[in-house]
Write an enzyme that holds these catalytic residues in place. Structure first.
Site, PDB file in Angstrom:
ATOM      1  N   LYS A   1      30.201  11.420 -32.991  1.00  0.00           N
ATOM      2  CA  LYS A   1      29.782  10.496 -31.926  1.00  0.00           C
ATOM      3  C   LYS A   1      28.879  11.220 -30.926  1.00  0.00           C
ATOM      4  CE  LYS A   1      32.651   9.579 -28.178  1.00  0.00           C
ATOM      5  NZ  LYS A   1      31.931   9.741 -26.916  1.00  0.00           N
ATOM      6  N   ASN A   2      29.324  12.391 -30.495  1.00  0.00           N
ATOM      7  CA  ASN A   2      28.609  13.064 -29.405  1.00  0.00           C
ATOM      8  C   ASN A   2      27.294  13.704 -29.843  1.00  0.00           C
ATOM      9  OD1 ASN A   2      30.612  12.214 -27.764  1.00  0.00           O
ATOM     10  ND2 ASN A   2      31.553  14.220 -27.417  1.00  0.00           N
TER      11      ASN A   2
ATOM     12  N   ARG B   1      28.737   5.983 -20.157  1.00  0.00           N
ATOM     13  CA  ARG B   1      28.152   6.972 -19.268  1.00  0.00           C
ATOM     14  C   ARG B   1      27.074   7.814 -19.949  1.00  0.00           C
ATOM     15  NH1 ARG B   1      29.021  11.285 -15.394  1.00  0.00           N
ATOM     16  NH2 ARG B   1      28.335  13.091 -16.546  1.00  0.00           N
TER      17      ARG B   1
ATOM     18  N   CYS C   1      34.366   6.223 -19.585  1.00  0.00           N
ATOM     19  CA  CYS C   1      35.810   6.362 -19.432  1.00  0.00           C
ATOM     20  C   CYS C   1      36.140   6.777 -18.011  1.00  0.00           C
ATOM     21  CB  CYS C   1      36.331   7.439 -20.378  1.00  0.00           C
ATOM     22  SG  CYS C   1      36.311   6.979 -22.107  1.00  0.00           S
TER      23      CYS C   1
ATOM     24  N   ARG D   1      32.976  12.409 -12.501  1.00  0.00           N
ATOM     25  CA  ARG D   1      31.848  12.574 -13.421  1.00  0.00           C
ATOM     26  C   ARG D   1      30.483  12.361 -12.770  1.00  0.00           C
ATOM     27  NH1 ARG D   1      32.977  10.299 -19.338  1.00  0.00           N
ATOM     28  NH2 ARG D   1      33.212  12.402 -20.019  1.00  0.00           N
ATOM     29  N   PRO D   2      30.113  13.226 -11.851  1.00  0.00           N
ATOM     30  CA  PRO D   2      28.804  13.070 -11.206  1.00  0.00           C
ATOM     31  C   PRO D   2      27.652  13.434 -12.148  1.00  0.00           C
ATOM     32  CG  PRO D   2      29.889  15.075 -10.451  1.00  0.00           C
ATOM     33  CD  PRO D   2      30.843  14.397 -11.391  1.00  0.00           C
ATOM     34  N   ILE D   3      26.419  13.139 -11.706  1.00  0.00           N
ATOM     35  CA  ILE D   3      25.249  13.491 -12.529  1.00  0.00           C
ATOM     36  C   ILE D   3      24.290  14.397 -11.749  1.00  0.00           C
ATOM     37  CG2 ILE D   3      25.310  11.519 -14.116  1.00  0.00           C
ATOM     38  CD1 ILE D   3      23.146  10.207 -12.300  1.00  0.00           C
ATOM     39  N   ASP D   4      24.843  15.080 -10.738  1.00  0.00           N
ATOM     40  CA  ASP D   4      23.979  15.905  -9.883  1.00  0.00           C
ATOM     41  C   ASP D   4      23.210  16.979 -10.669  1.00  0.00           C
ATOM     42  OD1 ASP D   4      26.693  16.809 -10.191  1.00  0.00           O
ATOM     43  OD2 ASP D   4      26.218  18.489  -8.873  1.00  0.00           O
ATOM     44  N   LEU D   5      23.828  17.541 -11.707  1.00  0.00           N
ATOM     45  CA  LEU D   5      23.157  18.611 -12.451  1.00  0.00           C
ATOM     46  C   LEU D   5      21.955  18.065 -13.227  1.00  0.00           C
ATOM     47  CD1 LEU D   5      26.341  20.425 -13.813  1.00  0.00           C
ATOM     48  CD2 LEU D   5      24.931  21.081 -11.856  1.00  0.00           C
TER      49      LEU D   5
ATOM     50  N   ASP E   1      38.359  17.121 -25.039  1.00  0.00           N
ATOM     51  CA  ASP E   1      38.592  15.881 -25.788  1.00  0.00           C
ATOM     52  C   ASP E   1      39.814  15.976 -26.710  1.00  0.00           C
ATOM     53  OD1 ASP E   1      36.487  14.691 -24.541  1.00  0.00           O
ATOM     54  OD2 ASP E   1      35.086  14.917 -26.205  1.00  0.00           O
TER      55      ASP E   1
ATOM     56  N   ILE F   1      38.194  20.980 -17.256  1.00  0.00           N
ATOM     57  CA  ILE F   1      36.861  20.353 -17.333  1.00  0.00           C
ATOM     58  C   ILE F   1      36.775  19.064 -16.502  1.00  0.00           C
ATOM     59  CG2 ILE F   1      35.059  19.464 -18.875  1.00  0.00           C
ATOM     60  CD1 ILE F   1      35.641  22.414 -19.391  1.00  0.00           C
TER      61      ILE F   1
ATOM     62  N   ARG G   1      35.695   2.938 -29.251  1.00  0.00           N
ATOM     63  CA  ARG G   1      34.464   3.570 -28.755  1.00  0.00           C
ATOM     64  C   ARG G   1      34.119   4.820 -29.563  1.00  0.00           C
ATOM     65  NH1 ARG G   1      33.865   4.315 -22.445  1.00  0.00           N
ATOM     66  NH2 ARG G   1      32.083   5.376 -23.373  1.00  0.00           N
TER      67      ARG G   1
HETATM   68  C1  UD1 Z   1      30.420  15.314 -22.949  1.00  0.00           C
HETATM   69  C2  UD1 Z   1      31.103  14.556 -24.059  1.00  0.00           C
HETATM   70  C3  UD1 Z   1      32.569  14.337 -23.745  1.00  0.00           C
HETATM   71  C4  UD1 Z   1      33.239  15.665 -23.435  1.00  0.00           C
HETATM   72  C5  UD1 Z   1      32.458  16.424 -22.380  1.00  0.00           C
HETATM   73  C6  UD1 Z   1      32.984  17.832 -22.137  1.00  0.00           C
HETATM   74  C7  UD1 Z   1      29.328  13.155 -24.919  1.00  0.00           C
HETATM   75  C8  UD1 Z   1      28.795  11.791 -25.119  1.00  0.00           C
HETATM   76  N1  UD1 Z   1      30.452  13.261 -24.210  1.00  0.00           N
HETATM   77  O1  UD1 Z   1      30.507  14.515 -21.773  1.00  0.00           O
HETATM   78  O2  UD1 Z   1      33.183  13.746 -24.881  1.00  0.00           O
HETATM   79  O3  UD1 Z   1      34.537  15.426 -22.934  1.00  0.00           O
HETATM   80  O4  UD1 Z   1      31.080  16.560 -22.774  1.00  0.00           O
HETATM   81  O5  UD1 Z   1      32.999  18.555 -23.297  1.00  0.00           O
HETATM   82  O6  UD1 Z   1      28.802  14.119 -25.454  1.00  0.00           O
HETATM   83  N2  UD1 Z   1      29.495  17.492 -14.132  1.00  0.00           N
HETATM   84  C9  UD1 Z   1      29.017  17.596 -12.848  1.00  0.00           C
HETATM   85  N3  UD1 Z   1      27.731  17.239 -12.615  1.00  0.00           N
HETATM   86  C10 UD1 Z   1      26.899  16.823 -13.602  1.00  0.00           C
HETATM   87  C11 UD1 Z   1      27.392  16.731 -14.909  1.00  0.00           C
HETATM   88  C12 UD1 Z   1      28.701  17.076 -15.150  1.00  0.00           C
HETATM   89  O7  UD1 Z   1      29.737  17.966 -11.929  1.00  0.00           O
HETATM   90  O8  UD1 Z   1      25.729  16.518 -13.319  1.00  0.00           O
HETATM   91  C13 UD1 Z   1      30.911  17.840 -14.392  1.00  0.00           C
HETATM   92  C14 UD1 Z   1      31.697  16.650 -14.895  1.00  0.00           C
HETATM   93  O9  UD1 Z   1      32.152  15.860 -13.836  1.00  0.00           O
HETATM   94  C15 UD1 Z   1      32.809  17.328 -15.636  1.00  0.00           C
HETATM   95  C16 UD1 Z   1      32.133  18.560 -16.234  1.00  0.00           C
HETATM   96  O10 UD1 Z   1      30.961  18.764 -15.454  1.00  0.00           O
HETATM   97  O11 UD1 Z   1      33.815  17.723 -14.752  1.00  0.00           O
HETATM   98  C17 UD1 Z   1      31.769  18.437 -17.697  1.00  0.00           C
HETATM   99  O12 UD1 Z   1      30.910  17.342 -17.875  1.00  0.00           O
HETATM  100  P1  UD1 Z   1      29.832  17.272 -19.043  1.00  0.00           P
HETATM  101  O13 UD1 Z   1      29.858  18.527 -19.829  1.00  0.00           O
HETATM  102  O14 UD1 Z   1      28.538  16.852 -18.431  1.00  0.00           O
HETATM  103  O15 UD1 Z   1      30.393  16.108 -19.924  1.00  0.00           O
HETATM  104  P2  UD1 Z   1      29.624  14.862 -20.503  1.00  0.00           P
HETATM  105  O16 UD1 Z   1      28.268  15.287 -20.971  1.00  0.00           O
HETATM  106  O17 UD1 Z   1      29.748  13.724 -19.600  1.00  0.00           O
END
Ligand code: UD1
Length: 420
Positions: free
Chosen positions: A20-21, A90, A114, A119-123, A306, A328, A398
């Site tokens: 999936k990922n 997301r 989920c 789960r921010p997107i700041d990065l 996961d 995480i 999903r």
């Molecule tokens: C992806 C996977 C998900 C898996 C996760 C961690 C997909 C579709 N999903 O999710 O199944 O559980 O990796 O292995 O591939 N974070 C920030 N700022 C950001 C981005 C992330 O603070 O801009 C934090 C998140 O809140 C979280 C951590 O970083 O605490 C890991 O997130 P991330 O690795 O980005 O996970 P996803 O890509 O959402």
């Protein structure tokens, strides 16, 4: 809902679904070349349906046959991700990098998915800003625009999977060189790199801490024929736990053993016997399993977050005390309270779960509140005495293709029913 009569010892063979990922960012990547791409072994799951709906909305032509998706992005002419679809998933945020690469603009609402922590997107946003993208916000939407997307040196504060993918996608058609440091090293990142390079992009370093992308022009990119998605290591791990929790046996085909090592190491520590060659794994249980002093979720090659919920279900049935730490995601222990309804002895203290194994779980009515929690509850139900009803099948769908059919083929008594 899933209705499960527990107590059967599972035994048999499963071919593991495609990842999936990996599939999600690879489908997003097809926007970049504006050509026809054929992608094989895409799992038939709800998240892929959502991604396809978004791509159709953007103007792509999609033909699906079994697990093969043929997607032509030549006529993609929109750059907005519809709000209701973004909310459902997301990871649709990765479309931003691809849309910025192709059109220099993108419009998305704040992402859904989920409910496992903020789960921010700041990065994602910080990295894209360094590449020349301007962001404006309004009415719950985020508008991204770059008059010229340009290569940049980016250091991620955390190796986020999604941010790494988004920036890789943006880098492909950016002007100049993009270097991203402290990137995620997950196998799905390597799969994305392989796909991008198959279309003619120049991406190096996936699987290490630093990724380097030499930007190119859309004319340099070509169509990709018959790209096969890697096997889903989390689905594989889930089925291994299904065998372990029923003290049964399983053989998995379509696996990449190296990707599973972090999971296999912990299953071995509990006493499961694992035999493998390169492309097959067999697990069986021939003695009482033992608890784990320390299990921490970490970025790859650490133990995957996961698999935290499925592993918690297993440890709830293993004599002794196990300590499980989630590093995480915040708020990813919602399944603990549902497992308790089934008789599990689990105490949560911040990001640590203390699990005291019980002799026998018992059937109950429980509710999945996210995808992997749903899988964990199904696993617990397989080992529980009596009937369990797991509500929230939509979450499980999903990410798992036909989980009920696969488990039934191993001897589980499980059916899926839609609520009337
Ligand atoms: C992806 C996977 C998900 C898996 C996760 C961690 C997909 C579709 N999903 O999710 O199944 O559980 O990796 O292995 O591939 N974070 C920030 N700022 C950001 C981005 C992330 O603070 O801009 C934090 C998140 O809140 C979280 C951590 O970083 O605490 C890991 O997130 P991330 O690795 O980005 O996970 P996803 O890509 O959402």
């Amino acid at each position: 809902m899933y209705i499960i009569q527990g107590g059967e010892t599972l035994s048999g063979e499963i071919r593991v679904q495609g990842s999936k990922n990996s599939s999600l960012p690879i489908l997003a990547a097809t926007i970049l070349n504006g050509s026809k791409n054929t992608i094989c072994d895409v799992p038939k799951i709800k998240d892929i349906e959502v991604m396809n709906q978004i791509l159709l909305h953007l103007g792509a032509d999609i033909v699906e046959k079994d697990n093969v998706i043929e997607i032509n992005t030549e006529n993609v002419n929109k750059f907005d991700v519809p709000e209701q679809l973004m909310r459902r998933m997301r990871s649709s945020i990765v479309l931003m990098g691809a849309l910025l690469g192709r059109f220099g603009k993108a419009k998305v609402s704040y992402p859904g998915g989920c409910e496992i922590g903020p789960r921010p997107i700041d990065l994602h946003l910080k990295g894209l800003s360094l590449m020349g993208v301007n962001f404006t916000e309004g009415h719950g939407f985020l508008y991204a625009k770059a008059s010229e997307l340009k290569g940049a040196e980016i250091h991620l504060d955390f190796p986020s999977v999604g941010a790494t993918e988004n920036l890789m996608l943006a880098g492909v058609l950016a002007k100049g060189t993009t270097i991203i440091r402290n990137v995620a090293k997950e196998p799905e990142i390597v799969d994305l790199q392989n796909f991008l390079n198959r279309m003619g992009a120049n991406v190096k370093g996936a699987g290490t801490d630093t990724i380097k992308i030499e930007g190119c022009r859309i004319q340099d990119l070509k169509q990709v024929n018959n790209y096969t998605i890697i096997p889903d290591r989390i689905a594989a791990g889930t089925y291994l736990v299904a065998a372990a929790i029923t003290r049964g046996q399983i053989k998995l085909t379509n696996v990449i053993v190296e990707h599973l090592e972090p999971i296999l190491a912990k299953l071995r520590e509990t006493g499961c016997v694992i035999v493998n060659n390169k492309a097959e794994i067999e697990l069986y249980v021939d003695k009482p399993l033992v608890s784990l002093d320390s299990l921490r979720t970490l970025p790859y090659p650490g133990f995957p977050t996961d698999m935290q919920a499925p592993m918690m279900a297993l440890l709830a049935t293993v004599e002794g005390t196990s300590i499980l730490t989630e590093t995480i995601f915040e708020n990813r222990f919602k399944h603990a309270q549902e497992l308790r309804r089934m008789g599990a002895n689990i105490t949560i203290n911040g990001n640590t779960a203390i699990i005291k194994g019980v002799k026998q779980l018992s059937g109950a009515i429980v509710e999945a509140k996210d995808l992997r929690a749903g899988a964990a509850l199904i696993l617990a139900a397989l080992a529980a005495k009596g009937e369990t009803i797991v509500e929230g099948a939509a979450y499980v769908e999903r990410g798992y293709e036909n989980i009920e059919g696969n488990l039934a083929a191993l001897g589980a008594k499980i059916i899926k029913k839609h609520k009337i």
